[in-house]
Design a protein around this motif. Structure first.
Motif, PDB file in Angstrom:
ATOM      1  N   ALA A 199       0.703  -1.256  -0.129  1.00  0.00           N
ATOM      2  CA  ALA A 199      -0.101   0.094  -0.499  1.00  0.00           C
ATOM      3  C   ALA A 199       0.897   1.290   0.158  1.00  0.00           C
ATOM      4  CB  ALA A 199      -1.248  -0.088   1.208  1.00  0.00           C
ATOM      5  N   ARG A 200       1.043   1.594  -0.545  1.00  0.00           N
ATOM      6  CA  ARG A 200       1.897   2.205  -1.301  1.00  0.00           C
ATOM      7  C   ARG A 200       1.911   3.767  -2.616  1.00  0.00           C
ATOM      8  NH1 ARG A 200       8.209  -0.385  -3.287  1.00  0.00           N
ATOM      9  NH2 ARG A 200       7.438  -0.808  -5.272  1.00  0.00           N
ATOM     10  N   ALA A 201       2.222   5.134  -2.444  1.00  0.00           N
ATOM     11  CA  ALA A 201       1.775   5.574  -3.934  1.00  0.00           C
ATOM     12  C   ALA A 201       3.244   5.779  -4.777  1.00  0.00           C
ATOM     13  CB  ALA A 201       2.472   7.388  -2.821  1.00  0.00           C
ATOM     14  N   GLU A 202       2.836   5.229  -6.220  1.00  0.00           N
ATOM     15  CA  GLU A 202       3.164   5.719  -7.043  1.00  0.00           C
ATOM     16  C   GLU A 202       2.940   6.773  -8.119  1.00  0.00           C
ATOM     17  OE1 GLU A 202       6.208   2.115  -9.567  1.00  0.00           O
ATOM     18  OE2 GLU A 202       4.595   1.125  -8.084  1.00  0.00           O
ATOM     19  N   LEU A 203       4.082   7.138  -8.769  1.00  0.00           N
ATOM     20  CA  LEU A 203       3.317   8.320  -9.800  1.00  0.00           C
ATOM     21  C   LEU A 203       4.604   7.974 -11.056  1.00  0.00           C
ATOM     22  CD1 LEU A 203       1.655  11.182  -9.199  1.00  0.00           C
ATOM     23  CD2 LEU A 203       4.000  12.231  -9.411  1.00  0.00           C
ATOM     24  N   LYS A 204       3.241   7.720 -11.890  1.00  0.00           N
ATOM     25  CA  LYS A 204       3.814   6.932 -13.593  1.00  0.00           C
ATOM     26  C   LYS A 204       3.865   7.860 -14.281  1.00  0.00           C
ATOM     27  CE  LYS A 204       5.107   2.527 -12.591  1.00  0.00           C
ATOM     28  NZ  LYS A 204       6.966   1.805 -12.527  1.00  0.00           N
ATOM     29  N   TRP A 205       4.884   8.791 -14.942  1.00  0.00           N
ATOM     30  CA  TRP A 205       4.565   9.824 -16.054  1.00  0.00           C
ATOM     31  C   TRP A 205       4.395   9.122 -17.342  1.00  0.00           C
ATOM     32  CZ3 TRP A 205       4.813  15.370 -14.197  1.00  0.00           C
ATOM     33  CH2 TRP A 205       5.108  15.041 -13.202  1.00  0.00           C
ATOM     34  N   ASP A 206       3.493   9.666 -18.238  1.00  0.00           N
ATOM     35  CA  ASP A 206       3.444   9.650 -19.783  1.00  0.00           C
ATOM     36  C   ASP A 206       4.669   9.338 -20.380  1.00  0.00           C
ATOM     37  OD1 ASP A 206       0.942   8.462 -19.029  1.00  0.00           O
ATOM     38  OD2 ASP A 206       0.151   9.994 -19.826  1.00  0.00           O
ATOM     39  N   LYS A 207       5.165  10.812 -20.112  1.00  0.00           N
ATOM     40  CA  LYS A 207       6.269  11.071 -20.505  1.00  0.00           C
ATOM     41  C   LYS A 207       7.430  12.184 -19.615  1.00  0.00           C
ATOM     42  CE  LYS A 207       4.747  13.352 -24.432  1.00  0.00           C
ATOM     43  NZ  LYS A 207       4.449  13.495 -26.147  1.00  0.00           N
ATOM     44  N   THR A 208       8.462  12.188 -19.767  1.00  0.00           N
ATOM     45  CA  THR A 208       9.210  13.545 -18.872  1.00  0.00           C
ATOM     46  C   THR A 208       9.819  14.423 -20.058  1.00  0.00           C
ATOM     47  OG1 THR A 208      11.341  11.507 -18.744  1.00  0.00           O
ATOM     48  CG2 THR A 208      10.047  11.577 -17.208  1.00  0.00           C
ATOM     49  N   GLU A 209      10.112  14.090 -21.041  1.00  0.00           N
ATOM     50  CA  GLU A 209      10.845  15.308 -22.177  1.00  0.00           C
ATOM     51  C   GLU A 209       9.646  15.263 -23.001  1.00  0.00           C
ATOM     52  OE1 GLU A 209      14.693  15.419 -25.452  1.00  0.00           O
ATOM     53  OE2 GLU A 209      14.594  14.477 -23.198  1.00  0.00           O
ATOM     54  N   VAL A 210       9.084  16.472 -23.792  1.00  0.00           N
ATOM     55  CA  VAL A 210       8.487  17.179 -24.304  1.00  0.00           C
ATOM     56  C   VAL A 210       9.640  18.289 -25.532  1.00  0.00           C
ATOM     57  CG1 VAL A 210       6.639  18.364 -24.997  1.00  0.00           C
ATOM     58  CG2 VAL A 210       6.455  16.797 -23.304  1.00  0.00           C
ATOM     59  N   GLU A 211       9.070  17.613 -26.629  1.00  0.00           N
ATOM     60  CA  GLU A 211      10.029  19.033 -27.689  1.00  0.00           C
ATOM     61  C   GLU A 211       8.758  19.495 -28.442  1.00  0.00           C
ATOM     62  OE1 GLU A 211      13.171  17.273 -30.068  1.00  0.00           O
ATOM     63  OE2 GLU A 211      11.487  18.047 -32.119  1.00  0.00           O
ATOM     64  N   LEU A 212       9.203  21.146 -28.284  1.00  0.00           N
ATOM     65  CA  LEU A 212       7.663  21.631 -29.130  1.00  0.00           C
ATOM     66  C   LEU A 212       8.821  22.219 -30.517  1.00  0.00           C
ATOM     67  CD1 LEU A 212       6.178  23.392 -25.874  1.00  0.00           C
ATOM     68  CD2 LEU A 212       4.675  21.742 -26.832  1.00  0.00           C
ATOM     69  N   HIS A 213       7.670  23.461 -30.506  1.00  0.00           N
ATOM     70  CA  HIS A 213       8.377  23.608 -32.435  1.00  0.00           C
ATOM     71  C   HIS A 213       6.899  24.721 -32.661  1.00  0.00           C
ATOM     72  CE1 HIS A 213      10.536  20.274 -33.729  1.00  0.00           C
ATOM     73  NE2 HIS A 213      10.387  19.934 -33.078  1.00  0.00           N
TER      74      HIS A 213
END
Length: 219
Positions: free
Chosen positions: A18-32
């Motif tokens: 029973a613990r918290a766990e944060l999952k990121w879809d992605k940790t880097e984003v490229e913008l134009h």
């Protein structure tokens, strides 16, 4: 005795499960961004896949030109959200890399670094940005090439010299390309000039340097 040991083991298993766990879809984003954009905004989405809520302790950007905001400070189990990073473009061009550091009470990953990579179109590409003559060298003209970025339309450019010891002449060298011939009046004295290059109907300026030197310069 065995019953007590088994109960204790089950208790430990439940606590660790029973613990918290944060999952990121992605940790880097490229913008134009387009030439008209004043800001570039990146969205970093996440989900708490654990059994306990996650608390954000801090969210801060790597520089003053970037701000970061989170939708919530507490993320319940199974809940989703995002952190928004806003980069103020200003006069910057080329590739800009900024980061946002997120700290939480997630025991598996208490610190996450999010990367915002922004590719900003450059209006003019100037090559070289520095021309020089050795002292006593024949004062022949030297050429600076100016290419217009594909996202822009520039029909004319204006070039001015900060010193009367140098003259600059602009010629069109093809579609989206210009040639600047820079020539000193003489090369006996050690003098320099800043060349200001400005596209028509634009407040943005670019610079190049011309100099008489007593030794070869390193570009």
């Amino acid at each position: 005795m065995k019953t007590h040991i088994l109960a204790f083991t089950l208790s430990i298993t439940v606590c660790f499960g029973a613990r918290a766990e944060l999952k990121w879809d992605k940790t880097e984003v490229e913008l134009h961004p387009t030439p008209a954009d004043k800001q570039a905004v990146g969205h970093f989405t996440y989900q708490n896949t654990g059994k306990e809520p996650v608390h954000f302790k801090s969210v801060h950007a790597s520089c003053g030109c970037t701000t970061a905001q989170t939708q919530k400070d507490l993320v319940p189990p199974g809940d989703k959200g995002e952190i928004t990073a806003t980069f103020n473009i200003g006069d910057r061009t080329g590739t800009q890399v900024k980061t946002v550091t997120v700290e939480s009470d997630d025991p598996t990953n208490p610190k996450t670094v999010l990367t915002l990579r922004t590719i900003i179109p450059q209006q003019l590409e100037i090559t070289p940005t520095f021309v020089f003559w050795k002292q006593g060298e024949k004062p022949d003209p030297k050429t600076i090439t100016v290419k217009v970025g594909k996202e822009f339309t520039v029909n004319h450019i204006k070039v001015t010299s900060s010193s009367p010891d140098f003259q600059a002449k602009v010629e069109e060298a093809g579609k989206g390309e210009f040639k600047i011939d820079v020539q000193p009046k003489e090369t006996n004295n050690l003098v320099a000039s800043t060349l200001t290059i400005q596209p028509e109907d634009s407040q943005k300026v670019f610079y190049a340097t011309a100099r008489i030197t007593n030794a070869p310069a390193v570009q």
